[in-house]
Design a protein around this motif. Structure first.
Motif, PDB file in Angstrom:
ATOM      1  N   GLU A 186       0.802  -1.234   0.000  1.00  0.00           N
ATOM      2  CA  GLU A 186       0.000   0.000   0.000  1.00  0.00           C
ATOM      3  C   GLU A 186       0.832   1.279   0.000  1.00  0.00           C
ATOM      4  N   TRP A 187       2.147   1.144  -0.100  1.00  0.00           N
ATOM      5  CA  TRP A 187       3.029   2.328  -0.092  1.00  0.00           C
ATOM      6  C   TRP A 187       3.113   2.886  -1.521  1.00  0.00           C
ATOM      7  N   LYS A 188       2.255   3.869  -1.820  1.00  0.00           N
ATOM      8  CA  LYS A 188       2.251   4.455  -3.174  1.00  0.00           C
ATOM      9  C   LYS A 188       2.413   5.957  -3.006  1.00  0.00           C
ATOM     10  N   MET A 189       3.143   6.547  -3.924  1.00  0.00           N
ATOM     11  CA  MET A 189       3.471   7.954  -3.747  1.00  0.00           C
ATOM     12  C   MET A 189       2.256   8.882  -3.765  1.00  0.00           C
ATOM     13  N   VAL A 239      11.488  11.406  -3.333  1.00  0.00           N
ATOM     14  CA  VAL A 239      11.158  12.842  -3.296  1.00  0.00           C
ATOM     15  C   VAL A 239      10.810  13.320  -4.708  1.00  0.00           C
ATOM     16  N   ARG A 240      11.591  12.838  -5.664  1.00  0.00           N
ATOM     17  CA  ARG A 240      11.315  13.225  -7.060  1.00  0.00           C
ATOM     18  C   ARG A 240       9.922  12.724  -7.475  1.00  0.00           C
ATOM     19  N   LYS A 241       9.616  11.485  -7.085  1.00  0.00           N
ATOM     20  CA  LYS A 241       8.303  10.922  -7.445  1.00  0.00           C
ATOM     21  C   LYS A 241       7.189  11.686  -6.720  1.00  0.00           C
ATOM     22  N   ALA A 242       7.458  12.100  -5.479  1.00  0.00           N
ATOM     23  CA  ALA A 242       6.458  12.885  -4.748  1.00  0.00           C
ATOM     24  C   ALA A 242       6.211  14.198  -5.494  1.00  0.00           C
TER      25      ALA A 242
END
Ligand code: XMP
Length: 508
Positions: free
Chosen positions: A194-197, A367-370
């Motif tokens: 469940e860890w999705k950005m 961080v980039r994906k966030a």
């Protein structure tokens, strides 16, 4: 949120493992073996534990051993390398040293099917790095893989959910490494992923909207990815109650300050105050040649400028910082929570009640994906790293306005040529350095003495190690010709062909 514990036994294995787990959409936290007990692990609700590798020998007196009760805590455990040997040792197996059994590098693995190695073909390639080995698996464990030299390359005790691999599934060279982690995380620990950005970002925005409602919030924007992503996230939570102070130190690359300001204001709709402090920084750095001194002065000056701006806002309730997970690991901080006491250098210069670090749990690539999940432009999120002290540490010796100007132009040409050729896809950081070496050149009929510029480009995953990029000669030739013909005073261009180690990425 489901999470897995990466129990760290030293060495450089912790971050690659945590990243690989997160790539499988499961949140992983790294904690040193010394800092957590079995009871704490159970209380914190981890779904499973991964013991990392490490450089020690389990049977030496000072070797790192965790709380023995962890093995009987009832949680699934996967030991990797040293972690696997530790499980064997603690559970009563035999770990020993024999030089002929040491293995380093890609090795053929023979496996015969198991829960952990489900899906493995009978023979595959794995990455080995060990001197000691498990001679006998403990009672209750059965050996599920071996190599020509290593009798226990994988073992498992499916009754107690304890598994170990001598090889390194986190290394790209292990053909089915991801499968090992997948089997452990999904089939054995029962994670659902469940860890999705986008979910992380939505949750953070909601959390900060509630927490910072009606508060006056301040953020020091450096122009880098971390502080920009933190700014956008908090801005989406509380809008104009967030003020970002962007200090233009005059040490950024060509046109960068304008670009950052414009992107933040016009595209990301952030409330930005830009402070042009280039002259202040230049005079504070006058006559300084030591890189450490440069870094110290820049930090101090930055704080002074920030303080002056903050004072104009009156009392601030909260300061936001773009701290990321690797900063937290370097600092050795343990918990990943909202800090009410405040910490870090800013606390000494700005009075505030609390500090928020919304990216504290994320690795750089996350961080980039966030940033992308927040709707930030891709080229902004994927910019190459740029050191906080900026061009000051790429200008060897004393910094002058002229040297900075020359460096900025040379750097811009080099980056332009790399981008034009499309080679930016194959290199992770590339820049010019202004040396204080002079050499003779010819200008028409005359011999002249001019400056030497170094071009540096590296490929790297994490910048802990790096290799010099094999840039095609044509690109280097064009950059060199352009720099020497378009910028006065440069008589020589050299290309840096040193990997890290022994060199560092930066020259200072
Ligand atoms: P080195 O030179 O240590 O660089 O091999 C590794 C990575 O860190 C960046 N770097 C810095 N970043 N402040 C920063 O924010 C600094 O003082 C600093 N020194 C190096 C460097 O650009 C590379 O990406």
């Amino acid at each position: 949120m489901e999470k897995v514990l990466v129990l760290d036994f030293g060495g450089h294995y912790n971050q690659p493992i945590a990243r690989k787990v997160r790539e499988q959409n499961i949140y992983a936290e790294i904690v040193s073996y010394q800092k957590i007990t079995a009871d704490e692990i159970v209380a914190q609700g981890y779904k499973g534990i991964i013991f990392t590798g490490g450089p020690d020998s389990v049977f030496e007196p000072d070797a790192p051993h965790c709380d023995a009760a962890i093995l009987s805590a009832g949680l699934p455990i996967l030991g990797i390398g040293y972690g696997c040997q530790l499980i064997a040792y603690m559970a009563g197996g035999k770990v020993t040293y024999a030089s002929e059994i040491s293995e380093f590098g890609a090795t053929e693995l023979i496996s015969d099917g198991s829960e952990l190695l489900d899906g493995f073909p009978p023979v595959s390639i794995c990455w080995m790095s060990h001197r000691n080995h498990i001679k006998e698996a403990p009672l209750g464990f059965h050996v599920t893989a071996y190599t020509e030299r290593c009798p226990v390359a994988a073992m498992e005790n499916s009754k107690d959910h304890i598994y170990g691999v001598q090889f390194h599934p986190e290394m790209i060279e292990t053909e089915y490494g991801e499968l090992v982690l997948h089997n452990f995380l999904y089939n054995i620990c029962g994670c659902v992923g469940e860890w999705k950005m986008d979910r992380f970002v939505e949750e953070k925005i909601a959390q900060y909207r509630e927490r910072l409602a009606d508060k006056k919030v301040l953020l020091a924007l450096s122009g880098g990815v971390d502080s920009s992503v933190a700014a956008v996230l908090v801005n989406q939570a509380i809008g104009d109650n967030l003020t970002c102070v962007f200090v233009d130190t005059g040490l950024l690359r060509k046109d960068e300050a304008d670009h950052v300001e414009k992107t933040c204001r016009d595209i990301l709709n952030i409330n930005v105050t830009r402070v042009d402090a280039a002259d202040r920084f230049l005079s504070a750095l006058k006559g300084v040649t030591s890189p450490d001194e440069k870094r110290r002065i820049i930090g101090e000056e930055f704080n002074k400028v920030f303080e002056e701006e903050a004072k104009k806002l009156g009392k601030v309730d909260c300061v936001v910082q773009g701290t990321i997970y690797s900063d937290v690991l370097e600092r050795g901080a343990g918990d990943i929570t909202f800090s009410a006491s405040g910490e870090g250098a800013l606390h000494q210069v700005v009075e505030y009640d609390e500090m928020a670090e919304p990216l504290r749990s994320l690795f750089k690539d996350e961080v980039r994906k966030a940033g992308l999940a927040l709707g930030m432009p891709e080229e902004f999120c994927y910019r190459q790293p740029f050191p906080g002290p900026g061009l000051a540490i790429r200008c060897v010796g004393e910094i002058t306005k002229e040297k900075l100007e020359t460096l900025r132009e040379a750097d811009a040409i080099f980056r332009e040529e790399i981008a034009k050729s499309g080679y930016d896809r194959f290199t992770n950081q590339y820049f010019a350095v202004m040396t204080d070496t002079h050499s003779v050149g010819v200008l028409g009929e005359e011999r002249v003495v001019g400056s030497t510029i170094v071009l540096r480009a590296v490929t790297s995953d994490d910048f802990m190690t790096a290799d010099w990029s094999r840039i095609p000669y044509e690109i280097l030739a064009t950059a060199s010709a352009r720099i020497t013909s378009e910028i006065p005073g440069i008589t020589r261009i050299v290309y840096d062909i040193t990997p890290k180690p022994p060199a560092t990425v930066e020259w200072q």
